[in-house]
Design an enzyme around this catalytic site. Structure first.
Site, PDB file in Angstrom:
ATOM      1  N   GLU A  96     -21.837   0.080 -24.819  1.00 17.22           N
ATOM      2  CA  GLU A  96     -20.574  -0.421 -25.355  1.00 17.22           C
ATOM      3  C   GLU A  96     -20.676  -0.592 -26.866  1.00 17.22           C
ATOM      4  OE1 GLU A  96     -17.578  -0.483 -25.252  1.00 17.22           O
ATOM      5  OE2 GLU A  96     -16.800  -2.106 -24.023  1.00 17.22           O
ATOM      6  N   ASP A 100     -17.148  -8.725 -26.554  1.00 15.82           N
ATOM      7  CA  ASP A 100     -16.373  -9.838 -27.126  1.00 15.82           C
ATOM      8  C   ASP A 100     -16.174 -10.891 -26.035  1.00 15.82           C
ATOM      9  OD1 ASP A 100     -14.756 -11.387 -28.713  1.00 15.82           O
ATOM     10  OD2 ASP A 100     -13.041 -10.045 -28.682  1.00 15.82           O
ATOM     11  N   LYS A 128     -20.187 -10.232 -30.267  1.00 12.84           N
ATOM     12  CA  LYS A 128     -19.433 -11.351 -30.848  1.00 12.84           C
ATOM     13  C   LYS A 128     -19.574 -12.507 -29.876  1.00 12.84           C
ATOM     14  CE  LYS A 128     -15.315  -9.402 -32.913  1.00 12.84           C
ATOM     15  NZ  LYS A 128     -13.847  -9.343 -32.828  1.00 12.84           N
TER      16      LYS A 128
HETATM   17  P1  IMP Z   1     -13.973  -7.632 -24.155  1.00 15.72           P
HETATM   18  O1  IMP Z   1     -13.557  -7.187 -22.788  1.00 15.72           O
HETATM   19  O2  IMP Z   1     -13.120  -8.758 -24.684  1.00 15.72           O
HETATM   20  O3  IMP Z   1     -15.444  -7.942 -24.288  1.00 15.72           O
HETATM   21  O4  IMP Z   1     -13.551  -6.460 -25.108  1.00 15.72           O
HETATM   22  C1  IMP Z   1     -14.376  -5.505 -25.626  1.00 15.72           C
HETATM   23  C2  IMP Z   1     -13.475  -4.458 -26.243  1.00 15.72           C
HETATM   24  O5  IMP Z   1     -12.531  -5.077 -27.133  1.00 15.72           O
HETATM   25  C3  IMP Z   1     -14.262  -3.503 -27.097  1.00 15.72           C
HETATM   26  O6  IMP Z   1     -14.700  -2.376 -26.363  1.00 15.72           O
HETATM   27  C4  IMP Z   1     -13.253  -3.123 -28.153  1.00 15.72           C
HETATM   28  O7  IMP Z   1     -12.460  -2.063 -27.697  1.00 15.72           O
HETATM   29  C5  IMP Z   1     -12.369  -4.339 -28.308  1.00 15.72           C
HETATM   30  N1  IMP Z   1     -12.746  -5.183 -29.476  1.00 15.72           N
HETATM   31  C6  IMP Z   1     -13.180  -6.464 -29.448  1.00 15.72           C
HETATM   32  N2  IMP Z   1     -13.439  -6.908 -30.696  1.00 15.72           N
HETATM   33  C7  IMP Z   1     -13.169  -5.865 -31.524  1.00 15.72           C
HETATM   34  C8  IMP Z   1     -13.242  -5.696 -32.970  1.00 15.72           C
HETATM   35  O8  IMP Z   1     -13.639  -6.576 -33.752  1.00 15.72           O
HETATM   36  N3  IMP Z   1     -12.877  -4.470 -33.437  1.00 15.72           N
HETATM   37  C9  IMP Z   1     -12.461  -3.450 -32.636  1.00 15.72           C
HETATM   38  N4  IMP Z   1     -12.375  -3.574 -31.298  1.00 15.72           N
HETATM   39  C10 IMP Z   1     -12.719  -4.772 -30.749  1.00 15.72           C
END
Ligand code: IMP
Length: 176
Positions: A96, A100, A128
């Site tokens: 990945e 986040d 993050k």
């Molecule tokens: P999660 O399901 O919230 O962990 O989301 C992960 C996905 O969110 C990543 O694969 C990205 O597509 C998007 N994402 C989260 N933070 C960022 C960022 O700072 N920049 C660009 N895409 C992000």
């Protein structure tokens, strides 16, 4: 530097060096296993390409494209493109760009375990940690970053900037 970038966090040289470090850990853990590297489209493609160059094992590649959303009672993911192979008994390394909230990967991880994968782990270029709302951690993390919106090396904003060869913070005026 692109005009919409506020600050470069990691150059392509730093990312390449980190990929070499991560690949050593991966080779150590998987040298006796059959592993599938599964890239989450589209953002993981440059990272998967850089990382896999240094993984001297018999790995196979696959790709998956999912969108994830929260319903009233449960979280659902829509699979836009599924992997091509049967994962039963296989060791999976999900690749990945950024972890986040963990929503997408926790759902994908559970899905592969349900399909009978022998193990499922995550390698993420960026983490993050502050954004995490799901109890999930990556086994291999490139860089831990603060809660800023980043672009480049696969990461987009409205599908742009994926081609930048570095990871940078997007200027606030570009999305506010
Ligand atoms: P999660 O399901 O919230 O962990 O989301 C992960 C996905 O969110 C990543 O694969 C990205 O597509 C998007 N994402 C989260 N933070 C960022 C960022 O700072 N920049 C660009 N895409 C992000």
């Amino acid at each position: 530097m692109h005009k919409d970038v506020k600050e470069i966090l990691y150059t392509q040289e730093e990312i390449a060096a980190k990929c070499k470090e991560l690949s050593k850990l991966i080779m150590n853990d998987y040298h006796d296993k059959e592993v599938i590297l599964i890239g989450l489209l589209k953002g993981s493609v440059p990272f998967l390409a850089e990382l896999s160059k240094h993984v001297s094992l018999d790995v196979t590649f696959d790709y998956m494209d999912v969108s994830s959303y929260e319903g009233v009672e449960s979280r659902t993911i829509t699979i836009k493109k599924d992997v091509d192979q049967d994962v039963k008994g296989k060791h999976i390394l999900l690749v990945e760009d950024i972890l986040d909230t963990g929503k997408t990967l926790s759902t994908v991880m559970a899905m592969f375990l349900e399909r009978g994968a022998a193990s499922v782990e995550i390698v993420t270029m960026l983490d993050k940690k502050e954004g995490r709302t799901y109890p999930i951690e990556a086994k291999y993390v490139g860089f831990e970053i603060p809660n800023a919106f980043v672009i480049g090396f696969g990461l987009d904003f409205n599908e742009k900037y994926r081609n930048l060869p570095y990871v940078g913070i997007l200027k606030e005026e570009c999305y506010k």
